[in-house]
Scaffold this active site. Sequence first.
Site, PDB file in Angstrom:
ATOM      1  N   ASN A   6       8.163  -5.473  -0.894  1.00 37.28           N
ATOM      2  CA  ASN A   6       8.051  -4.329   0.018  1.00 37.28           C
ATOM      3  C   ASN A   6       6.568  -4.245   0.352  1.00 37.28           C
ATOM      4  OD1 ASN A   6       7.862  -1.959   1.420  1.00 37.28           O
ATOM      5  ND2 ASN A   6       9.134  -0.775  -0.005  1.00 37.28           N
ATOM      6  N   HIS A  47      12.830  -2.603   2.287  1.00 36.71           N
ATOM      7  CA  HIS A  47      12.267  -1.317   2.710  1.00 36.71           C
ATOM      8  C   HIS A  47      13.165  -0.208   2.201  1.00 36.71           C
ATOM      9  CE1 HIS A  47       9.317  -3.311   5.063  1.00 36.71           C
ATOM     10  NE2 HIS A  47      10.276  -4.101   5.542  1.00 36.71           N
ATOM     11  N   ARG A  67       7.365   0.651  13.513  1.00 36.59           N
ATOM     12  CA  ARG A  67       7.942   0.143  12.255  1.00 36.59           C
ATOM     13  C   ARG A  67       9.094  -0.824  12.506  1.00 36.59           C
ATOM     14  NH1 ARG A  67       5.597   3.604   8.282  1.00 36.59           N
ATOM     15  NH2 ARG A  67       5.188   5.649   9.171  1.00 36.59           N
ATOM     16  N   TYR A 119      11.194   9.033   0.996  1.00 36.89           N
ATOM     17  CA  TYR A 119      11.167   7.951  -0.006  1.00 36.89           C
ATOM     18  C   TYR A 119      11.826   8.300  -1.355  1.00 36.89           C
ATOM     19  CZ  TYR A 119       7.897   5.959   3.338  1.00 36.89           C
ATOM     20  OH  TYR A 119       7.329   5.460   4.476  1.00 36.89           O
ATOM     21  N   ALA A 137       3.108  -0.678   4.783  1.00 36.36           N
ATOM     22  CA  ALA A 137       2.660  -0.707   6.177  1.00 36.36           C
ATOM     23  C   ALA A 137       2.152  -2.082   6.606  1.00 36.36           C
ATOM     24  CB  ALA A 137       1.575   0.345   6.394  1.00 36.36           C
ATOM     25  N   GLU A 174      12.837  -9.368   1.678  1.00 30.99           N
ATOM     26  CA  GLU A 174      12.022  -8.238   2.135  1.00 30.99           C
ATOM     27  C   GLU A 174      12.820  -6.947   1.934  1.00 30.99           C
ATOM     28  OE1 GLU A 174      10.915  -8.685   6.225  1.00 30.99           O
ATOM     29  OE2 GLU A 174      10.282  -6.590   6.419  1.00 30.99           O
ATOM     30  N   ARG A 212      13.113   4.768  12.494  1.00 29.81           N
ATOM     31  CA  ARG A 212      11.826   5.456  12.473  1.00 29.81           C
ATOM     32  C   ARG A 212      10.998   5.060  13.710  1.00 29.81           C
ATOM     33  NH1 ARG A 212       9.292   5.060   6.638  1.00 29.81           N
ATOM     34  NH2 ARG A 212       8.098   6.811   7.504  1.00 29.81           N
ATOM     35  N   ARG A 229       4.992  12.166  -3.218  1.00 33.44           N
ATOM     36  CA  ARG A 229       4.861  12.742  -1.880  1.00 33.44           C
ATOM     37  C   ARG A 229       6.073  12.302  -1.052  1.00 33.44           C
ATOM     38  NH1 ARG A 229       1.002  14.449  -4.067  1.00 33.44           N
ATOM     39  NH2 ARG A 229      -1.214  14.493  -3.536  1.00 33.44           N
ATOM     40  N   PRO A 269       0.798  -1.230   0.000  1.00 38.19           N
ATOM     41  CA  PRO A 269       0.000   0.000   0.000  1.00 38.19           C
ATOM     42  C   PRO A 269       0.830   1.279   0.000  1.00 38.19           C
ATOM     43  CG  PRO A 269      -0.115  -1.116   2.125  1.00 38.19           C
ATOM     44  CD  PRO A 269       0.522  -2.069   1.161  1.00 38.19           C
ATOM     45  N   ASN A 270       0.333   2.209  -0.804  1.00 40.70           N
ATOM     46  CA  ASN A 270       0.857   3.581  -0.913  1.00 40.70           C
ATOM     47  C   ASN A 270       2.163   3.681  -1.683  1.00 40.70           C
ATOM     48  OD1 ASN A 270      -1.256   5.007   0.540  1.00 40.70           O
ATOM     49  ND2 ASN A 270      -0.509   3.926   2.344  1.00 40.70           N
TER      50      ASN A 270
END
Length: 156
Positions: A85, A111, A122, A34, A88, A109, A118, A29, A21-22
């Site tokens: 990835n 990120h 997380r 990112y 969330a 995995e 963070r 953004r 997601p996102n």
Amino acid sequence: MAAKAAGRRSAKKPVLVLNGPNLNMLGKRQPDVYGRETLADVEKACRAEAVRLGLGVEFAQSNHEGVLVDLIQAARERNSGIVINAGAYTHTSVALLDALTTAELPTIEVHISNIYRREAFRHRSYISAAAVGVIAGLGNQGYLLALQALARLVGR
Ligand code: CA2
């Protein structure tokens, strides 16, 4: 049985690069967290790296947990490995952990950000238990490093 498992992991099958997601918002953004590259830029870089490594690659993104589960279930037959990835859902999803465990595919995995620098929520990943390795904090280069790791794991 062993031969069947080896067949399922055939290096002739493409690896799946899966984003949660996102991540479709990449480059649009929060560039401070990112970066400025879009998901299309990441896909292009992954495709170029896959060619260099002699891997086939499929690229997918979904904002929906069930769709991600469906893609991981399909990967069991369709793909030789997974770069994920999970966004969330990394920090919440037993469903993704179960799907990855059931897929029995080498999984890396990724990120983009260093999740350990963070917020505390997380710092826990549910899906790491199903991953061979985890790459965090190296920006979009993490996807390319994950493909390099998978190339070795699937025998290319
Ligand atoms: O660092 C990563 O790659 C994350 O998986 C990204 C997730 C976050 O929830 C994880 O804790 C760490 C968030 C993805 C959201 O991506 C955006 C990209 C650009 C703008 C807004 C969101």
